[in-house]
Each structure stands twice: as C-alpha cells, then as structure tokens.
Motif scaffolding. Sequence first.
Motif, PDB file in Angstrom:
ATOM      1  N   TYR A  10       6.129   6.671 -20.487  1.00 35.37           N
ATOM      2  CA  TYR A  10       7.298   7.521 -20.614  1.00 35.37           C
ATOM      3  C   TYR A  10       7.442   7.942 -22.067  1.00 35.37           C
ATOM      4  CZ  TYR A  10       8.743   5.685 -16.055  1.00 35.37           C
ATOM      5  OH  TYR A  10       8.792   5.341 -14.731  1.00 35.37           O
ATOM      6  N   SER A  11       8.241   8.982 -22.288  1.00 41.34           N
ATOM      7  CA  SER A  11       8.525   9.393 -23.659  1.00 41.34           C
ATOM      8  C   SER A  11       9.458   8.369 -24.298  1.00 41.34           C
ATOM      9  CB  SER A  11       9.179  10.776 -23.668  1.00 41.34           C
ATOM     10  OG  SER A  11      10.476  10.708 -23.113  1.00 41.34           O
ATOM     11  N   LYS A  12       9.552   8.424 -25.623  1.00 39.58           N
ATOM     12  CA  LYS A  12      10.439   7.490 -26.334  1.00 39.58           C
ATOM     13  C   LYS A  12      11.889   7.682 -25.911  1.00 39.58           C
ATOM     14  CE  LYS A  12       7.713   6.542 -30.394  1.00 39.58           C
ATOM     15  NZ  LYS A  12       7.686   6.464 -31.846  1.00 39.58           N
ATOM     16  N   THR A  13      12.267   8.915 -25.664  1.00 39.88           N
ATOM     17  CA  THR A  13      13.635   9.193 -25.237  1.00 39.88           C
ATOM     18  C   THR A  13      13.921   8.540 -23.890  1.00 39.88           C
ATOM     19  OG1 THR A  13      13.555  11.304 -26.391  1.00 39.88           O
ATOM     20  CG2 THR A  13      15.311  11.014 -24.773  1.00 39.88           C
ATOM     21  N   THR A  14      12.997   8.670 -22.961  1.00 42.72           N
ATOM     22  CA  THR A  14      13.167   8.051 -21.643  1.00 42.72           C
ATOM     23  C   THR A  14      13.223   6.540 -21.769  1.00 42.72           C
ATOM     24  OG1 THR A  14      11.955   9.895 -20.648  1.00 42.72           O
ATOM     25  CG2 THR A  14      12.195   7.901 -19.325  1.00 42.72           C
ATOM     26  N   ASN A  15      12.374   5.965 -22.603  1.00 45.82           N
ATOM     27  CA  ASN A  15      12.400   4.516 -22.795  1.00 45.82           C
ATOM     28  C   ASN A  15      13.721   4.048 -23.380  1.00 45.82           C
ATOM     29  OD1 ASN A  15       9.877   3.781 -21.755  1.00 45.82           O
ATOM     30  ND2 ASN A  15       8.856   4.364 -23.649  1.00 45.82           N
ATOM     31  N   ILE A  38      16.632   5.546 -23.066  1.00 49.17           N
ATOM     32  CA  ILE A  38      17.637   5.685 -22.005  1.00 49.17           C
ATOM     33  C   ILE A  38      17.535   4.518 -21.038  1.00 49.17           C
ATOM     34  CG2 ILE A  38      18.300   7.078 -19.998  1.00 49.17           C
ATOM     35  CD1 ILE A  38      17.569   9.549 -21.711  1.00 49.17           C
ATOM     36  N   LEU A  39      16.318   4.122 -20.689  1.00 46.50           N
ATOM     37  CA  LEU A  39      16.128   2.964 -19.814  1.00 46.50           C
ATOM     38  C   LEU A  39      16.631   1.679 -20.475  1.00 46.50           C
ATOM     39  CD1 LEU A  39      12.625   3.723 -18.265  1.00 46.50           C
ATOM     40  CD2 LEU A  39      14.830   3.671 -17.081  1.00 46.50           C
ATOM     41  N   TYR A  68      10.410  -2.829 -25.249  1.00 45.02           N
ATOM     42  CA  TYR A  68      11.659  -2.172 -24.873  1.00 45.02           C
ATOM     43  C   TYR A  68      12.605  -3.113 -24.127  1.00 45.02           C
ATOM     44  CZ  TYR A  68       9.770   2.206 -26.533  1.00 45.02           C
ATOM     45  OH  TYR A  68       9.267   3.187 -27.338  1.00 45.02           O
TER      46      TYR A  68
END
Length: 115
Positions: A3-8, A10-11, A54
């Motif tokens: 996933y992108s860093k942004t998605t990570n 958010i997760l 993460y």
Amino acid sequence: MRYSKTTNLILCAVFAAITAVTSGLVIPLPFTPVPMTLATLSVMLTGGFLGSKYGSVSMIVYVLLGCFGAPVFSGYTGGLDKLVGPTGGYLIGYILTAFITGIIIEKINKKNSLY
C-alpha cells in the motif's frame, strides 16, 4: 500486498481506533487493579494485519492519544497517570506486542511465499 504510505497511515489510525473501542469494554477483576479487556486481541490483530513497523506505529499513536488525555484506555479513561500507574507496563507492552506479532507474521509469510 503493498500500500502507499498514506494508506498505511490511515490503517494505523483505524487500528488505533479499534484498540480504543475494544479497551473500553472492561471486565473488572477483584484481585488486581488491571482489568481484562479485548484490547490485547486488537493489538495482536494490528500487528498481524499491519506488520511490525506500522503495527507498532499504530500502538504508539494509541498510547500517545491516551497520554494526552483522550479517553482511549480501559474504561474509557485517559491521561498520563494511567501510563505511570499499574496498567502502564501493559500499555507499553502493546507496542512491543504489535511489533513482535508483526515480525512473526512476516517470517511466516516469507517462509510460505512462492516468490
């Protein structure tokens, strides 16, 4: 799956919120000041789904939210006093637990990978 860093990130926030919700459901134990919660389950799920890096970031966010006073700890309480009280070791342990669970899952996935 990558996933992108942004998605990570958010997760990470989502799993910190899941931990906060499951921490509020308390079963008080009469022989100890530390109650039983579902937070340990969500911490291990966090490490399993997000991995070591993460997963531990998510738990750091959770602990910092509680330290700054957000009602995310057991019984929907918060504050720095919870971190230095009897439950403080457990709260710091959440970070380590997510990290170690993530490492174990990453090793299992690497071992079973066909690539």
